[in-house]
Motif scaffolding. Structure first.
Motif, PDB file in Angstrom:
ATOM      1  N   THR A  71       0.864  -1.179   0.000  1.00 29.57           N
ATOM      2  CA  THR A  71       0.000   0.000   0.000  1.00 29.57           C
ATOM      3  C   THR A  71       0.900   1.228   0.000  1.00 29.57           C
ATOM      4  O   THR A  71       2.008   1.201   0.554  1.00 29.57           O
ATOM      5  CB  THR A  71      -0.945   0.003   1.221  1.00 29.57           C
ATOM      6  OG1 THR A  71      -1.961   0.987   1.027  1.00 29.57           O
ATOM      7  CG2 THR A  71      -0.216   0.307   2.520  1.00 29.57           C
ATOM      8  N   TYR A  72       0.437   2.303  -0.627  1.00 28.87           N
ATOM      9  CA  TYR A  72       1.236   3.516  -0.749  1.00 28.87           C
ATOM     10  C   TYR A  72       0.432   4.728  -0.303  1.00 28.87           C
ATOM     11  O   TYR A  72      -0.785   4.790  -0.516  1.00 28.87           O
ATOM     12  CB  TYR A  72       1.662   3.737  -2.208  1.00 28.87           C
ATOM     13  CG  TYR A  72       2.594   2.686  -2.763  1.00 28.87           C
ATOM     14  CD1 TYR A  72       3.975   2.846  -2.680  1.00 28.87           C
ATOM     15  CD2 TYR A  72       2.083   1.548  -3.375  1.00 28.87           C
ATOM     16  CE1 TYR A  72       4.834   1.881  -3.201  1.00 28.87           C
ATOM     17  CE2 TYR A  72       2.940   0.575  -3.886  1.00 28.87           C
ATOM     18  CZ  TYR A  72       4.306   0.750  -3.799  1.00 28.87           C
ATOM     19  OH  TYR A  72       5.145  -0.208  -4.295  1.00 28.87           O
ATOM     20  N   ILE A  73       1.143   5.677   0.295  1.00 28.84           N
ATOM     21  CA  ILE A  73       0.575   7.004   0.522  1.00 28.84           C
ATOM     22  C   ILE A  73       1.598   8.021   0.032  1.00 28.84           C
ATOM     23  O   ILE A  73       2.813   7.822   0.187  1.00 28.84           O
ATOM     24  CB  ILE A  73       0.204   7.266   2.005  1.00 28.84           C
ATOM     25  CG1 ILE A  73       1.402   7.052   2.920  1.00 28.84           C
ATOM     26  CG2 ILE A  73      -0.973   6.411   2.431  1.00 28.84           C
ATOM     27  CD1 ILE A  73       1.138   7.480   4.366  1.00 28.84           C
ATOM     28  N   LYS A  74       1.111   9.063  -0.597  1.00 29.69           N
ATOM     29  CA  LYS A  74       2.032  10.080  -1.109  1.00 29.69           C
ATOM     30  C   LYS A  74       1.416  11.459  -0.948  1.00 29.69           C
ATOM     31  O   LYS A  74       0.188  11.611  -0.821  1.00 29.69           O
ATOM     32  CB  LYS A  74       2.370   9.822  -2.573  1.00 29.69           C
ATOM     33  CG  LYS A  74       1.204   9.989  -3.535  1.00 29.69           C
ATOM     34  CD  LYS A  74       1.643   9.729  -4.972  1.00 29.69           C
ATOM     35  CE  LYS A  74       0.473   9.903  -5.956  1.00 29.69           C
ATOM     36  NZ  LYS A  74       0.884   9.655  -7.354  1.00 29.69           N
ATOM     37  N   GLN A  75       2.287  12.466  -0.965  1.00 23.62           N
ATOM     38  CA  GLN A  75       1.835  13.845  -0.837  1.00 23.62           C
ATOM     39  C   GLN A  75       2.794  14.766  -1.581  1.00 23.62           C
ATOM     40  O   GLN A  75       4.021  14.638  -1.471  1.00 23.62           O
ATOM     41  CB  GLN A  75       1.766  14.255   0.644  1.00 23.62           C
ATOM     42  CG  GLN A  75       1.147  15.611   0.866  1.00 23.62           C
ATOM     43  CD  GLN A  75       0.874  15.910   2.333  1.00 23.62           C
ATOM     44  OE1 GLN A  75       0.934  17.065   2.753  1.00 23.62           O
ATOM     45  NE2 GLN A  75       0.549  14.900   3.128  1.00 23.62           N
TER      46      GLN A  75
END
Length: 199
Positions: A71-75
């Motif tokens: 799973t990935y989170i980016k900003q």
């Protein structure tokens, strides 16, 4: 005595006008909205999200234990080309169900798609602080985290990206006037007391 008071207050005004603080670029870096607001969440989103079970500080933190893929989170962050920034975050891993089984997991932190940290097949750990100096290649930078753990959960919290120190606002004229009036009152009261003692 009143000269000392005047000097101290003048120094305080100057310090207020020249104090500096680090500029925080992250939105919802502590996940205190209770969700991933400010972030893009994608990949295998099973067994991952924000909850109150294992935060580092505050009420919420991000957890991930996807079983089929990462799973990935980016900003995206408003950086200045060529400027250096401090990236920091806290990460932990829960105890896995079978402590005798070899761990099968990985964690990565990417700055503009370049890895700043890669960890694979690590055992449980308490929250640890990770801190790095990163540089913006252009106007705007991308921070990405990838997490995979088929046996347990990896926790992420208190993500911060700070830029160079910036000065705080100089006191408004009204504030300076109020301080001046207060000084005059203190000096006047002091003189009245002295005059009564001499009389």
């Amino acid at each position: 005595m009143w000269k000392k008071i005047l000097f101290i207050l003048a120094v305080a005004i100057l310090m207020q006008g020249t104090a500096a603080h680090a500029l925080e670029l992250m939105t919802n870096g502590g996940f205190e909205t209770g969700d991933v607001s400010g972030w893009s969440h994608y990949g295998d989103m099973s067994y991952s999200g924000v909850d109150s079970f294992m935060p580092h500080t505050g009420s919420y933190g991000f957890y991930a234990g996807p079983t089929s893929d990462a799973t990935y989170i980016k900003q995206s962050l408003p950086t200045v080309a060529g400027q250096q920034y401090t990236l920091s975050f806290w990460m932990s891993r829960d105890t896995q169900g079978n402590p005798f089984e070899e761990p099968f997991n990985w964690f990565t932190a990417l700055w503009d798609d370049a890895p700043v940290l890669n960890m694979e097949n690590f055992f449980e750990q308490e929250y640890m602080l990770y801190s790095f100096t990163v540089q913006a290649a252009s106007t705007g930078s991308l921070l990405t985290f990838g997490l995979f753990d088929s046996q347990s959960f990896i926790n992420l919290d208190d993500v911060s990206v700070t830029g160079p120190d910036v000065p705080t606002a100089v006191p408004e004229p009204g504030t300076v006037v109020l301080l001046g009036v207060g000084l005059i009152g203190i000096i006047g009261a002091r003189k009245m007391v002295r005059a009564k003692r001499q009389g």
